[in-house]
Write an enzyme that holds these catalytic residues in place. Structure first.
Site, mmCIF file in Angstrom:
data_model
loop_
_atom_site.group_PDB
_atom_site.id
_atom_site.type_symbol
_atom_site.label_atom_id
_atom_site.label_comp_id
_atom_site.label_asym_id
_atom_site.label_seq_id
_atom_site.Cartn_x
_atom_site.Cartn_y
_atom_site.Cartn_z
ATOM 1 N N ASP A 11 -19.498 -7.704 79.304
ATOM 2 C CA ASP A 11 -19.563 -6.362 78.707
ATOM 3 C C ASP A 11 -19.552 -6.432 77.179
ATOM 4 O O ASP A 11 -18.982 -7.362 76.597
ATOM 5 C CB ASP A 11 -18.363 -5.542 79.217
ATOM 6 C CG ASP A 11 -18.565 -4.056 79.000
ATOM 7 O OD1 ASP A 11 -19.706 -3.611 78.750
ATOM 8 O OD2 ASP A 11 -17.560 -3.314 79.085
ATOM 9 N N LEU A 28 -23.126 -26.598 89.839
ATOM 10 C CA LEU A 28 -22.515 -25.288 89.565
ATOM 11 C C LEU A 28 -23.247 -24.259 90.423
ATOM 12 O O LEU A 28 -24.474 -24.252 90.462
ATOM 13 C CB LEU A 28 -22.700 -24.930 88.078
ATOM 14 C CG LEU A 28 -22.272 -23.516 87.662
ATOM 15 C CD1 LEU A 28 -20.746 -23.394 87.666
ATOM 16 C CD2 LEU A 28 -22.800 -23.159 86.274
ATOM 17 N N HIS A 49 -28.464 -6.986 74.208
ATOM 18 C CA HIS A 49 -28.718 -7.542 75.548
ATOM 19 C C HIS A 49 -29.431 -8.896 75.430
ATOM 20 O O HIS A 49 -29.162 -9.819 76.188
ATOM 21 C CB HIS A 49 -29.551 -6.577 76.385
ATOM 22 C CG HIS A 49 -28.809 -5.312 76.718
ATOM 23 N ND1 HIS A 49 -27.521 -5.311 77.187
ATOM 24 C CD2 HIS A 49 -29.173 -3.997 76.637
ATOM 25 C CE1 HIS A 49 -27.120 -4.054 77.384
ATOM 26 N NE2 HIS A 49 -28.099 -3.248 77.052
#
Ligand code: IPE
Ligand code: IPE
Ligand code: MG
Length: 243
Positions: A24, A135, A41
């Site tokens: 966020d 991962l 963004h």
């Protein structure tokens, strides 16, 4: 991605098996610099690459990243379009490198309303990286915790599971995260203390860490601080502390 980089930081007594991250603060990061929200963004996507590398180096095996919520459709149309475009660009540019680095990409959320091109890109990335095990990175795109539970219940009804047979496992096994352990640690950046519909079921006993950093500034040091805080928590799961 080098394993030895972990030695930059003192070793921790315990690491989470699964970390959820609410990425966020992109918009505020940009506005603070006098830039458009979309520039934030873009910086956020850039940072994602760093954070995935840090996850490997710090020894976290599974991350779930909240990128676009079922509620984010209510944002202005140009921002929503921009976010879709950024995801498409990121997939195009980054997937080969992630694949080389042993990252298994998965999607969590509802693909239905996404464009056919984006759906195909996501599915191609998931298929390409399916066998990787360094991962696991779940990307929450058009993800909502409530929507996920509704979709699990819908599956159970279609399967005809009898009410008296219903167990927690029935639900867990029909979530997008089926087969993965529950999230141990949820990190939220930008100083906000709320869950915003993220991993509602899977975070029943998660520890929370709120980072003051806006997402584009969330770096490896801050990731380590979150892991350190986690390692110092006393998790009791409703029981009593051992004395
Ligand atoms: C997080 O940054 C990214 C998405 C929710 C898509 P925000 O866009 O929410 O940034 P702020 O919270 O407005 O600063
Ligand atoms: C949560 O951030 C969703 C993502 C990070 C994808 P938001 O910015 O959408 O959440 P609220 O509006 O602050 O609750
Ligand atoms: Mg926000």
């Amino acid at each position: 991605m080098s394993k030895s980089a972990q030695s930059e930081y003192p070793p921790l007594s315990i690491l989470p098996a699964h970390v959820g991250i609410i990425m966020d603060g992109n918009g505020r990061w940009a506005r603070q610099k006098g830039m458009l929200r979309l520039a934030g963004h873009r910086a956020g996507v850039e940072n994602l690459r760093q954070v995935l590398r840090s996850a490997v180096e710090l020894g976290v095996p599974i991350v779930t990243l909240y990128a676009f919520s079922t509620e984010n459709w209510t944002r202005p149309e140009d921002e929503v379009r921009g976010l879709m475009r950024l995801l498409a660009e990121a997939l195009e540019k980054e997937v080969d490198e992630l694949h080389k680095n042993g990252v298994q990409l998965r999607h969590i959320g509802d693909l239905t309303p996404l464009s056919e091109i984006l759906k195909a890109q996501i599915q191609a990335a998931v298929n390409l990286t399916r066998g990787n095990d360094r991962l696991i990175a779940n990307i929450g795109f058009n993800y909502g915790g409530r929507q996920e539970i509704v979709s699990a219940v819908r599956k159970l009804i279609l399967e005809g599971v009898a009410p008296e047979d219903l167990s927690e496992e029935h639900i867990s096994d029909r979530l997008y995260t089926a087969g993965l352990p529950d999230v141990d640690l949820v990190i939220r950046t930008s100083g906000e203390f709320r869950i915003s519909n993220f991993l509602l079921w899977q975070s029943a006993y998660a520890e929370y860490y709120i980072s003051p950093a806006y997402w584009p500034d969330f770096d490896k040091d801050e990731f380590y601080r979150a892991l350190k805080a986690f390692s110092e928590r006393d998790r009791r799961y409703g029981g009593l502390k051992q004395s």
